[in-house]
Write a protein that holds these residues in place. Structure first.
Motif, PDB file in Angstrom:
ATOM      1  N   SER A  30       0.846  -1.188   0.000  1.00 55.05           N
ATOM      2  CA  SER A  30       0.000   0.000   0.000  1.00 55.05           C
ATOM      3  C   SER A  30       0.884   1.241   0.000  1.00 55.05           C
ATOM      4  N   ILE A  31       0.489   2.267  -0.772  1.00 62.00           N
ATOM      5  CA  ILE A  31       1.315   3.464  -0.943  1.00 62.00           C
ATOM      6  C   ILE A  31       0.517   4.707  -0.601  1.00 62.00           C
ATOM      7  N   GLY A  32       1.126   5.601   0.190  1.00 58.15           N
ATOM      8  CA  GLY A  32       0.555   6.909   0.477  1.00 58.15           C
ATOM      9  C   GLY A  32       1.443   7.982  -0.128  1.00 58.15           C
ATOM     10  N   THR A  33       0.904   9.171  -0.373  1.00 58.10           N
ATOM     11  CA  THR A  33       1.665  10.205  -1.069  1.00 58.10           C
ATOM     12  C   THR A  33       1.713  11.510  -0.289  1.00 58.10           C
ATOM     13  N   ASN A  34       2.785  12.257  -0.516  1.00 57.95           N
ATOM     14  CA  ASN A  34       2.942  13.595   0.030  1.00 57.95           C
ATOM     15  C   ASN A  34       3.900  14.336  -0.883  1.00 57.95           C
ATOM     16  N   VAL A  35       3.941  15.673  -0.772  1.00 60.77           N
ATOM     17  CA  VAL A  35       4.849  16.479  -1.573  1.00 60.77           C
ATOM     18  C   VAL A  35       5.823  17.168  -0.643  1.00 60.77           C
ATOM     19  N   VAL A  73      -9.266  13.790 -14.961  1.00 58.49           N
ATOM     20  CA  VAL A  73      -7.986  13.694 -15.640  1.00 58.49           C
ATOM     21  C   VAL A  73      -7.733  12.257 -16.058  1.00 58.49           C
ATOM     22  N   ALA A  74      -7.592  12.055 -17.362  1.00 58.98           N
ATOM     23  CA  ALA A  74      -7.479  10.704 -17.895  1.00 58.98           C
ATOM     24  C   ALA A  74      -6.244   9.964 -17.376  1.00 58.98           C
ATOM     25  N   ASN A  75      -5.107  10.649 -17.275  1.00 56.75           N
ATOM     26  CA  ASN A  75      -3.861   9.994 -16.886  1.00 56.75           C
ATOM     27  C   ASN A  75      -3.415  10.383 -15.489  1.00 56.75           C
ATOM     28  N   ASN A  76      -4.384  10.652 -14.605  1.00 56.44           N
ATOM     29  CA  ASN A  76      -4.030  11.083 -13.250  1.00 56.44           C
ATOM     30  C   ASN A  76      -3.621   9.867 -12.415  1.00 56.44           C
ATOM     31  N   ALA A  77      -2.367   9.479 -12.563  1.00 56.45           N
ATOM     32  CA  ALA A  77      -1.881   8.288 -11.879  1.00 56.45           C
ATOM     33  C   ALA A  77      -0.389   8.421 -11.620  1.00 56.45           C
ATOM     34  N   ILE A  78       0.105   7.592 -10.704  1.00 53.70           N
ATOM     35  CA  ILE A  78       1.522   7.508 -10.397  1.00 53.70           C
ATOM     36  C   ILE A  78       2.065   6.221 -11.022  1.00 53.70           C
ATOM     37  N   ALA A  93       8.845 -11.531  -8.970  1.00 50.28           N
ATOM     38  CA  ALA A  93       8.754 -10.713 -10.182  1.00 50.28           C
ATOM     39  C   ALA A  93       7.533  -9.798 -10.079  1.00 50.28           C
ATOM     40  N   TYR A  94       7.751  -8.503 -10.265  1.00 51.72           N
ATOM     41  CA  TYR A  94       6.668  -7.529 -10.196  1.00 51.72           C
ATOM     42  C   TYR A  94       6.383  -6.947 -11.576  1.00 51.72           C
ATOM     43  N   ALA A  95       5.143  -6.473 -11.737  1.00 52.42           N
ATOM     44  CA  ALA A  95       4.750  -5.874 -13.008  1.00 52.42           C
ATOM     45  C   ALA A  95       5.568  -4.616 -13.267  1.00 52.42           C
ATOM     46  N   ASP A  96       5.850  -4.356 -14.531  1.00 53.22           N
ATOM     47  CA  ASP A  96       6.604  -3.164 -14.899  1.00 53.22           C
ATOM     48  C   ASP A  96       5.732  -1.924 -14.768  1.00 53.22           C
ATOM     49  N   ALA A  97       6.223  -0.947 -14.026  1.00 49.45           N
ATOM     50  CA  ALA A  97       5.573   0.361 -13.920  1.00 49.45           C
ATOM     51  C   ALA A  97       4.064   0.258 -13.674  1.00 49.45           C
ATOM     52  N   MET A  98       3.702  -0.302 -12.546  1.00 53.01           N
ATOM     53  CA  MET A  98       2.294  -0.388 -12.167  1.00 53.01           C
ATOM     54  C   MET A  98       1.716   1.005 -11.967  1.00 53.01           C
ATOM     55  N   ARG A  99       0.490   1.215 -12.438  1.00 50.62           N
ATOM     56  CA  ARG A  99      -0.167   2.511 -12.307  1.00 50.62           C
ATOM     57  C   ARG A  99      -1.032   2.534 -11.045  1.00 50.62           C
ATOM     58  N   TYR A 100      -0.784   3.535 -10.195  1.00 52.51           N
ATOM     59  CA  TYR A 100      -1.574   3.750  -8.991  1.00 52.51           C
ATOM     60  C   TYR A 100      -2.371   5.042  -9.168  1.00 52.51           C
ATOM     61  N   THR A 101      -3.704   4.947  -9.155  1.00 47.57           N
ATOM     62  CA  THR A 101      -4.545   6.134  -9.283  1.00 47.57           C
ATOM     63  C   THR A 101      -4.479   6.957  -8.008  1.00 47.57           C
ATOM     64  N   THR A 102      -4.313   8.292  -8.143  1.00 51.93           N
ATOM     65  CA  THR A 102      -4.295   9.164  -6.973  1.00 51.93           C
ATOM     66  C   THR A 102      -5.716   9.553  -6.617  1.00 51.93           C
ATOM     67  N   ASN A 103      -6.062   9.407  -5.338  1.00 50.80           N
ATOM     68  CA  ASN A 103      -7.439   9.626  -4.887  1.00 50.80           C
ATOM     69  C   ASN A 103      -7.706  11.031  -4.376  1.00 50.80           C
ATOM     70  N   GLY A 106      -4.289  11.773  -0.422  1.00 52.11           N
ATOM     71  CA  GLY A 106      -3.029  11.189   0.008  1.00 52.11           C
ATOM     72  C   GLY A 106      -2.969   9.687  -0.152  1.00 52.11           C
ATOM     73  N   THR A 107      -4.073   9.053  -0.553  1.00 51.79           N
ATOM     74  CA  THR A 107      -4.097   7.612  -0.771  1.00 51.79           C
ATOM     75  C   THR A 107      -4.071   7.306  -2.262  1.00 51.79           C
ATOM     76  N   THR A 108      -3.782   6.055  -2.587  1.00 56.21           N
ATOM     77  CA  THR A 108      -3.728   5.621  -3.982  1.00 56.21           C
ATOM     78  C   THR A 108      -4.403   4.268  -4.146  1.00 56.21           C
ATOM     79  N   THR A 109      -4.787   3.978  -5.382  1.00 54.11           N
ATOM     80  CA  THR A 109      -5.410   2.694  -5.695  1.00 54.11           C
ATOM     81  C   THR A 109      -4.664   2.063  -6.870  1.00 54.11           C
ATOM     82  N   PRO A 110      -4.084   0.858  -6.683  1.00 55.49           N
ATOM     83  CA  PRO A 110      -3.316   0.239  -7.760  1.00 55.49           C
ATOM     84  C   PRO A 110      -4.227  -0.371  -8.817  1.00 55.49           C
ATOM     85  N   ALA A 111      -3.730  -0.419 -10.048  1.00 57.84           N
ATOM     86  CA  ALA A 111      -4.485  -1.080 -11.115  1.00 57.84           C
ATOM     87  C   ALA A 111      -4.646  -2.564 -10.793  1.00 57.84           C
TER      88      ALA A 111
END
Length: 348
Positions: A30-35, A73-78, A93-103, A106-111
């Protein structure tokens, strides 16, 4: 009965929270975000309804917030890259460059949900925002050398969404132990922010500047950065130029829609994100194009203008009947350094 039921539910919740994570238990990453930069006092004035704090402790949400609304925003993801720190056949083995949608909170949702290695091995996490590309393929085998990523800022940043999707930010967290808590990722701005304040000396006729378009001229909009280190790639060592390619174009900052002609205090403010670069001496830099195609231009002075990475440049532009007057200030999105600019004549 309600009191007993409430107490039972609370007890159950507390037991769940204290449930031990065993090596056999699958634990989602699980990933949280800040600037990291302090931009709480920095507002972006674009459209009439878009004057509010941007990218402070959260990323631009894909829906309405604080009573404001705009097109999702169509590409609003990390873009997130997870790497098992182990070696050999035991690596997960992990997926290459997984996209996490920013909510937007401060929280995110993975594809797709990703899990920590079942053998309790730690992981390294690298991420950037916004995820412009869906075709990021790291080096194989995985050796912590994901390589350089190409990023392009928008040519028209008048809307909040287009501006935000040009604000390249990067974060990493290495040797992350298996945990059920969200891993905090603190993002840092990588590019350059230009904030323009347009005003007049009060001697213009009413509506003379209505629908005038303000642009940043002669800028290269493409940069390369390293996904593993978060470093921008210079065109040459110590050059201070981080552009990729040789094609330059204009970036539209705003359209004047405020009555500022006959006032010495009224102004309109807009911002744009550009790639750190060197603007050649005597080349057009800031242009105000009137509705009747007349122009006011601020040219780069002798020696050119070096737009440094992770800096904000504030330009106050005063339009007069004989030209424009410019004053500047440079900040690191927190610490201010003052500077000055030169007056120029409008184009013929």
């Amino acid at each position: 009965m309600m009191a007993v039921l409430t107490a039972t539910l609370l007890t159950a919740c507390q037991k769940d929270e204290l449930k031990e994570i065993t090596p056999e238990s699958p634990v989602a990453i699980s990933i949280g975000t800040n600037v990291s930069m302090d931009v709480t006092a920095d507002t972006r004035a674009v459209a009439e309804t878009d004057n509010f704090n941007l990218q402070d402790t959260q990323f631009l949400p894909a829906a309405a917030v604080n009573g404001q609304s705009w097109t999702p925003v169509a590409n609003n993801a990390i873009a997130v890259y997870v790497e098992d720190t182990g070696t050999g056949s035991s690596q997960t083995a992990y997926a290459d460059a997984m996209r996490y949608t920013t909510n937007g909170d401060g929280t995110t949702t993975p594809a797709t949900v990703q899990y920590y290695p079942s053998n309790n091995q730690a992981v390294d996490i690298y991420a950037y925002y916004p995820a412009q590309s869906t075709e990021i393929v790291p080096a194989t085998p995985r050796d912590r050398n994901v390589g350089n990523i190409s990023f392009t800022v928008g040519s028209d940043q008048q809307t909040l969404a287009n501006y935000a999707l040009s604000d390249l930010m990067y974060a990493s967290s290495e040797n992350v132990a298996r945990t059920s808590n969200a891993v905090p990722l603190t993002f840092k701005h990588l590019l350059t922010k230009l904030t323009l304040t347009i005003k007049t000396d009060g001697n213009f006729k009413e509506s003379h500047l209505q629908n005038a378009v303000v642009t940043i001229e002669n800028t290269n909009r493409v940069a390369n950065f390293n996904f593993t280190t978060g470093a921008l790639v210079e065109t040459a060592s110590g050059s201070g130029n981080y552009t990729s390619g040789s094609t330059t174009s204009a970036v539209t900052v705003m359209t004047i829609n405020t009555a500022i002609e006959e006032s010495t205090t009224a102004s309109q403010v807009g911002s744009a994100i550009v790639v750190p670069q060197v603007v050649a001496a005597n080349s057009d830099f800031i242009k105000v194009t009137l509705a009747n195609d007349g122009t006011y231009v601020y040219k780069a002075p002798a020696g050119g203008i070096t737009l440094q990475k992770e800096r904000q440049y504030n330009y106050t532009i005063t339009l007069t009947n004989t030209g424009i007057q410019v004053s500047t200030a440079i900040t690191t999105w927190g610490e201010e350094i003052t500077g000055s600019g030169n007056a120029t004549q409008p184009d013929a």
